[in-house]
Design a protein around this motif. Structure first.
Motif, PDB file in Angstrom:
ATOM      1  N   ASP A  22       0.819  -1.219   0.000  1.00 14.52           N
ATOM      2  CA  ASP A  22       0.000   0.000   0.000  1.00 14.52           C
ATOM      3  C   ASP A  22       0.853   1.270   0.000  1.00 14.52           C
ATOM      4  O   ASP A  22       0.330   2.376   0.114  1.00 14.52           O
ATOM      5  CB  ASP A  22      -0.976  -0.002   1.178  1.00 14.52           C
ATOM      6  CG  ASP A  22      -0.270   0.011   2.530  1.00 14.52           C
ATOM      7  OD1 ASP A  22       0.981   0.059   2.576  1.00 14.52           O
ATOM      8  OD2 ASP A  22      -0.972  -0.027   3.550  1.00 14.52           O
ATOM      9  N   THR A  24       2.655   2.646   2.161  1.00 14.60           N
ATOM     10  CA  THR A  24       2.595   3.484   3.356  1.00 14.60           C
ATOM     11  C   THR A  24       3.900   3.500   4.137  1.00 14.60           C
ATOM     12  O   THR A  24       4.168   4.436   4.877  1.00 14.60           O
ATOM     13  CB  THR A  24       1.474   3.020   4.306  1.00 14.60           C
ATOM     14  OG1 THR A  24       1.703   1.643   4.628  1.00 14.60           O
ATOM     15  CG2 THR A  24       0.109   3.216   3.677  1.00 14.60           C
ATOM     16  N   ASP A  25       4.704   2.455   3.991  1.00 20.12           N
ATOM     17  CA  ASP A  25       5.921   2.352   4.801  1.00 20.12           C
ATOM     18  C   ASP A  25       6.782   1.220   4.247  1.00 20.12           C
ATOM     19  O   ASP A  25       6.393   0.522   3.325  1.00 20.12           O
ATOM     20  CB  ASP A  25       5.542   2.057   6.256  1.00 20.12           C
ATOM     21  CG  ASP A  25       6.624   2.483   7.237  1.00 20.12           C
ATOM     22  OD1 ASP A  25       7.708   2.923   6.807  1.00 20.12           O
ATOM     23  OD2 ASP A  25       6.382   2.366   8.453  1.00 20.12           O
TER      24      ASP A  25
END
Length: 79
Positions: A22, A24-25
């Motif tokens: 995703d 995100t990180d």
């Protein structure tokens, strides 16, 4: 009796770490689950190794820092 075949294993290295799907990180070290169970602190290293095991019907994917990469997946040094 059915024989289990050994999974096909692919090991890849990315010095900057592996981004989560995703975006995100970066992925955490897969060993954090086991570390938590053993009462050890979480791995804070960057997960720079990705190990994909193809078992035929499913894949197992793990992310590891240099220190936690299992010995059986370590690249062999050129002799």
């Amino acid at each position: 009796m059915t024989r289990r075949r050994k999974p096909t294993v692919r090991v890849a290295h990315r010095p900057d770490g592996w981004v989560l799907p995703d975006f995100t990180d970066l992925a955490d070290c897969t060993t954090n689950f086991h570390r938590e169970q053993d009462g050890r602190p979480a791995c804070t290293g960057t997960a720079v190794w990705k190990v994909v095991e193809d078992h035929g019907m499913h894949l197992t994917i793990g992310f590891y820092c240099d220190a936690d990469l299992p010995a059986e997946h370590r690249p062999q040094d050129a002799a």
